[in-house]
Design a protein around this motif. Structure first.
Motif, PDB file in Angstrom:
ATOM      1  N   LYS A   1       0.796  -1.224   0.000  1.00 27.03           N
ATOM      2  CA  LYS A   1       0.000   0.000   0.000  1.00 27.03           C
ATOM      3  C   LYS A   1       0.833   1.280   0.000  1.00 27.03           C
ATOM      4  O   LYS A   1       0.431   2.302  -0.541  1.00 27.03           O
ATOM      5  N   GLY A   2       2.023   1.264   0.609  1.00 28.41           N
ATOM      6  CA  GLY A   2       2.867   2.460   0.632  1.00 28.41           C
ATOM      7  C   GLY A   2       3.776   2.576  -0.561  1.00 28.41           C
ATOM      8  O   GLY A   2       4.213   3.675  -0.908  1.00 28.41           O
ATOM      9  N   GLY A   3       4.094   1.467  -1.212  1.00 30.95           N
ATOM     10  CA  GLY A   3       4.958   1.486  -2.380  1.00 30.95           C
ATOM     11  C   GLY A   3       5.658   0.161  -2.574  1.00 30.95           C
ATOM     12  O   GLY A   3       5.760  -0.662  -1.651  1.00 30.95           O
ATOM     13  N   GLY A   4       6.171  -0.051  -3.798  1.00 28.04           N
ATOM     14  CA  GLY A   4       6.861  -1.302  -4.091  1.00 28.04           C
ATOM     15  C   GLY A   4       8.305  -1.282  -3.639  1.00 28.04           C
ATOM     16  O   GLY A   4       8.748  -2.134  -2.882  1.00 28.04           O
ATOM     17  N   TRP A   5       9.074  -0.319  -4.143  1.00 30.49           N
ATOM     18  CA  TRP A   5      10.468  -0.090  -3.725  1.00 30.49           C
ATOM     19  C   TRP A   5      10.561   1.314  -3.173  1.00 30.49           C
ATOM     20  O   TRP A   5      10.031   2.260  -3.760  1.00 30.49           O
ATOM     21  N   LEU A   6      11.301   1.479  -2.070  1.00 29.87           N
ATOM     22  CA  LEU A   6      11.561   2.792  -1.499  1.00 29.87           C
ATOM     23  C   LEU A   6      13.020   2.852  -1.068  1.00 29.87           C
ATOM     24  O   LEU A   6      13.533   1.930  -0.437  1.00 29.87           O
ATOM     25  N   GLY A   7      13.689   3.981  -1.387  1.00 31.36           N
ATOM     26  CA  GLY A   7      15.019   4.210  -0.848  1.00 31.36           C
ATOM     27  C   GLY A   7      16.086   4.351  -1.911  1.00 31.36           C
ATOM     28  O   GLY A   7      15.817   4.346  -3.115  1.00 31.36           O
ATOM     29  N   GLY A   8      17.327   4.507  -1.437  1.00 29.42           N
ATOM     30  CA  GLY A   8      18.476   4.694  -2.312  1.00 29.42           C
ATOM     31  C   GLY A   8      19.597   3.736  -1.964  1.00 29.42           C
ATOM     32  O   GLY A   8      19.544   3.007  -0.971  1.00 29.42           O
ATOM     33  N   CYS A   9      20.641   3.741  -2.791  1.00 26.61           N
ATOM     34  CA  CYS A   9      21.777   2.850  -2.602  1.00 26.61           C
ATOM     35  C   CYS A   9      22.854   3.229  -3.611  1.00 26.61           C
ATOM     36  O   CYS A   9      22.592   3.988  -4.545  1.00 26.61           O
ATOM     37  N   ASN A  10      24.039   2.709  -3.437  1.00 27.60           N
ATOM     38  CA  ASN A  10      25.123   2.883  -4.399  1.00 27.60           C
ATOM     39  C   ASN A  10      25.320   1.597  -5.190  1.00 27.60           C
ATOM     40  O   ASN A  10      25.282   0.491  -4.613  1.00 27.60           O
ATOM     41  N   ASP A  11      25.543   1.733  -6.487  1.00 28.78           N
ATOM     42  CA  ASP A  11      25.854   0.579  -7.339  1.00 28.78           C
ATOM     43  C   ASP A  11      24.818  -0.526  -7.169  1.00 28.78           C
ATOM     44  O   ASP A  11      25.152  -1.662  -6.815  1.00 28.78           O
ATOM     45  N   CYS A  12      23.566  -0.172  -7.412  1.00 26.75           N
ATOM     46  CA  CYS A  12      22.511  -1.153  -7.231  1.00 26.75           C
ATOM     47  C   CYS A  12      21.681  -1.309  -8.500  1.00 26.75           C
ATOM     48  O   CYS A  12      21.692  -0.444  -9.380  1.00 26.75           O
ATOM     49  N   VAL A  13      20.968  -2.432  -8.592  1.00 28.88           N
ATOM     50  CA  VAL A  13      20.238  -2.797  -9.791  1.00 28.88           C
ATOM     51  C   VAL A  13      18.845  -3.285  -9.410  1.00 28.88           C
ATOM     52  O   VAL A  13      18.691  -4.140  -8.523  1.00 28.88           O
ATOM     53  N   ILE A  14      17.835  -2.740 -10.099  1.00 28.71           N
ATOM     54  CA  ILE A  14      16.461  -3.229 -10.005  1.00 28.71           C
ATOM     55  C   ILE A  14      16.108  -3.715 -11.402  1.00 28.71           C
ATOM     56  O   ILE A  14      15.879  -2.913 -12.311  1.00 28.71           O
ATOM     57  N   ASP A  15      16.079  -5.034 -11.615  1.00 24.73           N
ATOM     58  CA  ASP A  15      16.024  -5.563 -12.974  1.00 24.73           C
ATOM     59  C   ASP A  15      15.030  -6.708 -13.117  1.00 24.73           C
ATOM     60  O   ASP A  15      14.996  -7.631 -12.288  1.00 24.73           O
ATOM     61  N   ASN A  16      14.219  -6.633 -14.176  1.00 24.54           N
ATOM     62  CA  ASN A  16      13.340  -7.718 -14.607  1.00 24.54           C
ATOM     63  C   ASN A  16      12.333  -8.123 -13.529  1.00 24.54           C
ATOM     64  O   ASN A  16      12.094  -9.305 -13.287  1.00 24.54           O
ATOM     65  N   ASN A  17      11.732  -7.138 -12.901  1.00 26.25           N
ATOM     66  CA  ASN A  17      10.704  -7.387 -11.895  1.00 26.25           C
ATOM     67  C   ASN A  17       9.348  -6.906 -12.402  1.00 26.25           C
ATOM     68  O   ASN A  17       9.260  -6.109 -13.331  1.00 26.25           O
ATOM     69  N   LYS A  18       8.290  -7.372 -11.747  1.00 30.24           N
ATOM     70  CA  LYS A  18       6.938  -6.900 -12.034  1.00 30.24           C
ATOM     71  C   LYS A  18       6.414  -6.143 -10.819  1.00 30.24           C
ATOM     72  O   LYS A  18       6.280  -6.719  -9.730  1.00 30.24           O
ATOM     73  N   PHE A  19       6.132  -4.866 -11.018  1.00 29.93           N
ATOM     74  CA  PHE A  19       5.576  -4.013  -9.966  1.00 29.93           C
ATOM     75  C   PHE A  19       4.112  -3.744 -10.315  1.00 29.93           C
ATOM     76  O   PHE A  19       3.823  -3.091 -11.325  1.00 29.93           O
ATOM     77  N   THR A  20       3.199  -4.218  -9.479  1.00 32.98           N
ATOM     78  CA  THR A  20       1.768  -4.099  -9.777  1.00 32.98           C
ATOM     79  C   THR A  20       1.001  -3.680  -8.530  1.00 32.98           C
ATOM     80  O   THR A  20       1.143  -4.301  -7.457  1.00 32.98           O
ATOM     81  N   ASN A  21       0.209  -2.611  -8.658  1.00 31.18           N
ATOM     82  CA  ASN A  21      -0.705  -2.168  -7.614  1.00 31.18           C
ATOM     83  C   ASN A  21       0.010  -1.839  -6.303  1.00 31.18           C
ATOM     84  O   ASN A  21      -0.380  -2.276  -5.225  1.00 31.18           O
ATOM     85  N   ASN A  22       1.041  -1.032  -6.409  1.00 26.61           N
ATOM     86  CA  ASN A  22       1.747  -0.565  -5.215  1.00 26.61           C
ATOM     87  C   ASN A  22       1.485   0.930  -4.998  1.00 26.61           C
ATOM     88  O   ASN A  22       1.396   1.699  -5.951  1.00 26.61           O
ATOM     89  N   GLY A  23       1.333   1.324  -3.718  1.00 26.19           N
ATOM     90  CA  GLY A  23       1.168   2.735  -3.376  1.00 26.19           C
ATOM     91  C   GLY A  23      -0.262   3.211  -3.275  1.00 26.19           C
ATOM     92  O   GLY A  23      -0.514   4.416  -3.277  1.00 26.19           O
ATOM     93  N   PHE A  24      -1.213   2.312  -3.126  1.00 21.10           N
ATOM     94  CA  PHE A  24      -2.631   2.684  -3.174  1.00 21.10           C
ATOM     95  C   PHE A  24      -3.151   3.335  -1.902  1.00 21.10           C
ATOM     96  O   PHE A  24      -4.326   3.692  -1.815  1.00 21.10           O
ATOM     97  N   ALA A  25      -2.300   3.513  -0.887  1.00 23.28           N
ATOM     98  CA  ALA A  25      -2.767   4.102   0.372  1.00 23.28           C
ATOM     99  C   ALA A  25      -3.083   5.588   0.242  1.00 23.28           C
ATOM    100  O   ALA A  25      -3.889   6.119   1.001  1.00 23.28           O
ATOM    101  N   ARG A  26      -2.446   6.291  -0.722  1.00 21.08           N
ATOM    102  CA  ARG A  26      -2.722   7.720  -0.906  1.00 21.08           C
ATOM    103  C   ARG A  26      -2.338   8.143  -2.320  1.00 21.08           C
ATOM    104  O   ARG A  26      -1.416   7.586  -2.915  1.00 21.08           O
ATOM    105  N   LYS A  27      -3.029   9.109  -2.826  1.00 23.35           N
ATOM    106  CA  LYS A  27      -2.756   9.603  -4.165  1.00 23.35           C
ATOM    107  C   LYS A  27      -1.453  10.412  -4.219  1.00 23.35           C
ATOM    108  O   LYS A  27      -1.001  10.957  -3.212  1.00 23.35           O
ATOM    109  N   ILE A  28      -0.877  10.483  -5.398  1.00 23.46           N
ATOM    110  CA  ILE A  28       0.233  11.360  -5.786  1.00 23.46           C
ATOM    111  C   ILE A  28       1.561  10.991  -5.120  1.00 23.46           C
ATOM    112  O   ILE A  28       2.589  10.861  -5.782  1.00 23.46           O
TER     113      ILE A  28
END
Length: 442
Positions: A239-266
């Motif tokens: 409800k708050g989000g799929g991925w949150l935050g930062g990092c150095n030398d990182c990879v977010i690859d070949n994933n499916k993000f569906t229906n994340n963040g629905f707790a509040r608009k914008i």
């Protein structure tokens, strides 16, 4: 099974020092002493050599956990598994480099969110939390082990208490993490490095995966999570989000993000990179849809980046919404200031993405320098105004967008009601090169 060589191939020897011994300068006696000492040294060296030969590499150990087990078992084989998640994780800090804790397929477990911290694990000899197929279960019916959170917290909690101490070398693979609407599926805090998440389902938490900051650092820590990988996973219904935050030398690859963040608009998102002085972030080959889905419509940017970041690559992702299922705030991809503090983004590459039927901006950037927006495909048929590519996309901070190349993009716009759709809008005053792009207005 992975092996870790903990025995040196060379044997170090030191000269023997004899204490409290009177040296007798008689030739015969000296000769006998020399022979005796040499024989002793030969025996010691031979013994050490044999010990090194027979000791060999140390085998990494698997520990097994299953519902039909018992915490009084050894856990050393699938036939004597432990029974519970918390008991197994209470042993996590004692794992040696290369060891693994494996949960049985078709098993169900509950996590009380214990802290996971181990300084034996290493980048080149990771400790693993994964699955195994228990005896007498056909592989075709063996579903991923399910681990749920028991309260308001999450499931996998990688952090040490107090000041940050460096730790590294964790693999999380082939698990299903199931939330109750709260907590974090996977949480990284206090300088956790070299973490690989692969083939994991993260469903129903507040935040799916959160790469957070750190407390004050102890010697050896730099307060930054580094070399983090999230691959081949499904992040859904958080409800708050799929991925949150930062990092150095990182990879977010070949994933499916569906229906994340629905707790509040914008303000919520499928992917929310929130970083301070991070570098080397790559987001690639992901599919994102139903971002901030409220009352049947997407109402927030699907992939957003805020903060101070160098070397950011967003490539070959697919972002889409259904016709009639997006509000104007449902942008596709945007890299822009969103905090009260100064933000900027340098060496930004946005390339090869497909953005379809999102809000009123397809791809946007602000306070971006050395920016390239190349070879993206943007199509839009929603019944409201739209801009395919916009720089700057919103009010900029002190750093203004500069050294910009936009070329090779294909933008196709359906505007039957003359709502005002535009292909590329660049109002940046720096060095701007808008090359050959194709804009089709139907």
């Amino acid at each position: 099974m992975k092996t870790i060589d903990k025995v040196s191939n060379t044997v170090a020897t030191k000269s023997l020092t004899v204490i409290g011994m009177t040296v007798i300068e008689h030739t015969g006696i000296k000769l006998i002493l020399d022979v005796t000492i040499k024989q002793y040294l030969f025996t010691v060296k031979a013994g050490l050599l044999l010990l090194g030969l027979f000791a060999g590499p140390v085998q990494a150990q698997n520990f097994y956990v299953c519902n039909n087990g018992a915490n009084t078992n050894t856990g050393l084989s699938p036939f004597e598994p432990w029974a519970t998640f918390d008991f197994a994780m209470s042993r996590f800090s004692a794992l040696n480099a290369g060891d693994a804790i494996l949960f049985c397929r078709n098993g169900t477990f509950t996590s009380s969110y214990p802290r996971l911290f181990n300084q034996h694990c290493a980048a080149d000899a990771s400790c693993t939390i994964a699955d195994y197929i228990p005896p007498n279960i056909p592989a075709t019916t063996a579903k991923l082990p399910v681990i749920t959170n028991s309260g308001a917290n999450g499931v996998l909690n990688f952090q040490d208490g107090g000041n940050a101490d460096h730790d590294e070398g964790y693999v999380i693979k082939n698990l299903s993490l199931k939330g109750n609407g709260s907590g974090f599926g996977i949480f990284l805090f206090n300088d956790v490095d070299f973490v690989s998440v692969n083939g994991v389902t993260i469903d129903g938490f507040d935040i799916g995966m959160y790469s957070a900051g750190a407390n004050a650092a102890n010697p050896g820590a730099n307060q930054v999570n580094e070399n983090i990988e999230l691959r081949n996973s499904a992040i859904t219904n958080n409800k708050g989000g799929g991925w949150l935050g930062g990092c150095n030398d990182c990879v977010i690859d070949n994933n499916k993000f569906t229906n994340n963040g629905f707790a509040r608009k914008i303000f919520n998102h499928n992917i929310y990179i929130s970083a301070q002085n991070n570098s080397g972030i790559t987001i690639s080959n992901n599919t994102l849809t139903k971002s901030t889905f409220v009352a049947g419509k997407c109402a927030g940017v699907s992939l957003v980046v805020h903060g101070v970041i160098r070397d950011l690559t967003i490539k070959d992702n697919t972002v889409f919404e259904a016709i009639g299922a997006a509000e104007q705030t449902c942008w596709g991809i945007s890299v822009d200031p969103g905090f009260a503090t100064e933000e900027s983004f340098s060496n930004v590459m946005i390339t090869g993405n497909k953005v379809t039927n999102v809000g009123n901006v397809g791809i946007g950037c602000a306070s971006c320098t050395d920016l390239q927006i190349l070879d993206n495909t943007i199509t839009h048929s929603q019944d409201f105004g739209f801009t395919g590519i916009k720089v700057p996309v919103r009010t900029e901070d002190t750093v203004k967008s500069d050294r910009i190349l936009i070329t090779g993009n294909h933008i196709e716009l359906l505007d039957p009601n003359n709502r005002g759709k535009q292909g590329i809008v660049v109002t940046a005053t720096g060095d701007v090169n808008v090359g050959s792009n194709e804009v089709i207005l139907k």
